[in-house]
Each structure stands twice: as C-alpha cells, then as structure tokens.
Motif scaffolding. Sequence first.
Motif, PDB file in Angstrom:
ATOM      1  N   VAL A 175      35.696  84.064  20.711  1.00 50.19           N
ATOM      2  CA  VAL A 175      35.912  85.492  20.448  1.00 50.19           C
ATOM      3  C   VAL A 175      36.698  85.614  19.146  1.00 50.19           C
ATOM      4  O   VAL A 175      37.835  85.147  19.062  1.00 50.19           O
ATOM      5  N   GLY A 176      36.075  86.217  18.153  1.00 45.34           N
ATOM      6  CA  GLY A 176      36.742  86.366  16.869  1.00 45.34           C
ATOM      7  C   GLY A 176      37.137  85.039  16.250  1.00 45.34           C
ATOM      8  O   GLY A 176      38.186  84.937  15.594  1.00 45.34           O
ATOM      9  N   GLY A 177      36.315  84.030  16.456  1.00 48.82           N
ATOM     10  CA  GLY A 177      36.594  82.717  15.890  1.00 48.82           C
ATOM     11  C   GLY A 177      37.590  81.881  16.663  1.00 48.82           C
ATOM     12  O   GLY A 177      37.986  80.801  16.203  1.00 48.82           O
ATOM     13  N   VAL A 178      37.979  82.335  17.851  1.00 44.61           N
ATOM     14  CA  VAL A 178      38.970  81.621  18.652  1.00 44.61           C
ATOM     15  C   VAL A 178      38.437  81.425  20.063  1.00 44.61           C
ATOM     16  O   VAL A 178      37.879  82.355  20.662  1.00 44.61           O
ATOM     17  N   ASP A 179      38.609  80.221  20.612  1.00 42.98           N
ATOM     18  CA  ASP A 179      38.243  79.946  21.996  1.00 42.98           C
ATOM     19  C   ASP A 179      39.395  80.372  22.899  1.00 42.98           C
ATOM     20  O   ASP A 179      40.547  79.967  22.673  1.00 42.98           O
ATOM     21  N   PRO A 180      39.131  81.206  23.915  1.00 44.36           N
ATOM     22  CA  PRO A 180      40.201  81.573  24.856  1.00 44.36           C
ATOM     23  C   PRO A 180      40.833  80.376  25.562  1.00 44.36           C
ATOM     24  O   PRO A 180      41.842  80.535  26.256  1.00 44.36           O
ATOM     25  N   TYR A 181      40.243  79.200  25.405  1.00 42.06           N
ATOM     26  CA  TYR A 181      40.877  77.966  25.881  1.00 42.06           C
ATOM     27  C   TYR A 181      42.218  77.744  25.186  1.00 42.06           C
ATOM     28  O   TYR A 181      43.130  77.140  25.742  1.00 42.06           O
TER      29      TYR A 181
END
Length: 267
Positions: free
Chosen positions: A110-116
């Motif tokens: 999401v937006g270049g970032v993994d919620p991990y």
Amino acid sequence: MDYHIHSTYSLDSRMSMEAACLHAIEAGLQEIAFTDHIDIDWPDNSIPPFDIKTLDRYFEDIEKMQDMFKGQLMIKKGIEIGLQPHILNECTDIIKAYPFDFVIASVHIVGGVDPYLGVFYQGKTKEESYRQYYEEVLKLVKSYDDFNVLGHLDYIKRYSPFPVEETDHLLCTPLVDEILKTLISKGKGLEVNTSGYRHASGSPMPHPDIIARYRRLGGKILTLGSDAHAPEHVAFRFETALMEIKRSGFDTLTSFTSMQPEFVAIP
C-alpha cells in the motif's frame, strides 16, 4: 480443496511441490491449486523478487506433479499475483501469457509499503491504518479484472501492531461492503484463508461476519485456502473453516479450470 498453496517457487516457502501433494492426500483433499507469488516491483530490495522468467519451469513442474499423482489428486495451475496501481498492465500480460486455471489477486503493498512493516502504522490509529488498506483494495478491485478471487481481504490484521479486539472486523464496514459489492458485480469471488487461525484473532481471513455479509449481498464464489508455506499447514483448520462457511450461508465452494468456475457441494 486447498486453493492457496505455496511451493519453493515462493521465496518464503520451504515446501516442495511433491511434499505439498503428499500432505494434501494425507489430509484427504481431492484437489489443490499451487498459487506461488508474483509481486512485481517489490519495494524491499533485500528480498529478491519472484522472477517471472521461471514461470515456464513452474508450469512444467506442476505438470510433473499432475502426472505423478494422477488418479490421487487433482492439481490446478494457479498464481497469487500482488496488485499495485502502477503494475496492472504487467499483471495482465502475465495472466494472458500462461494457461492458468486460477488466479488470486492479493494486495500486499500500500503506497509502496508492505503492512508487514511497522513503518506502515506510524502516525496512524488502528482505524486509519485499516482504512488506508481497504481504500487501496477497493481501488484495485475496481481497476483490475484478470483474477478469480480476492485473497485474504483483511490481510492487514495479520501484521497490525495494535491489540486484537473482537470488533476489529467491524472497522470500516462501509468500505468493506463496497469491496464485496464490487467483487459481486464483476463476477469475482472471495477467498477464505485459514492462515488467520494462526493469528491472535483466531479467525480466518476474512472474518466469518464478512463472509456472511458477502453472501447476503449476493456473493456466490468462495474458495478455501490454507496459504500453506510448510507441509504441516496444508488444509490447516479446514473442518473449522467449513463449519464457519456453512454458518455464513454457503453450501458450495468453487473450483476453477482455465479460470472458469464450477460449484462443488460442501460435504
């Protein structure tokens, strides 16, 4: 049927295709789909991306398993493709170039970032982080068509650093319902992913209440997958999941051949 299995073609899996098949037979399954990862433009440079040049060999190895276990297990050619807004044409090119039976569309970035990663949640409340994730999912399922089911809809709960609460599945309900309505209007399905039972929430992804809402809204296409990356997780907690699915109003699951659905009665 277990319609979400990762072999060593996924970098985060330690399970060979043969081991997956043997454990599926031992678990009493009749059908599986290998759904290894393709995540184009993965933002973490420390992890090598899934190399799509290996897809020819991937199909060859699935066909070897089909021959090896003929008469014992139906094996489908699947993929789990990670969607991002700027790569949708590339995703379509891959799906159109190979004879897939089944495609899971998942949102891992999401937006270049993994919620991990913890950075995704910095400066956000729990509801704000869930809302950002669901808004991205909604945008992508509205924009993309070359898939069969949406994978692990409430994936964000797997890595959220906030304390688990019984009402987490009610966060952003209007957004979630809009996702479900979009899937239904496009003839797409929903995955029930039992890896959620290994999470602190103790529930599948998505939560049974969301599965029931999908059914009430007119949803019919439902697949069941363990998201197994190790042999012991093939068909993980399927009996529990099937009871939840029945309570949600479903009496069939869906199998796919050449990306066409077929409804199969739940025993």
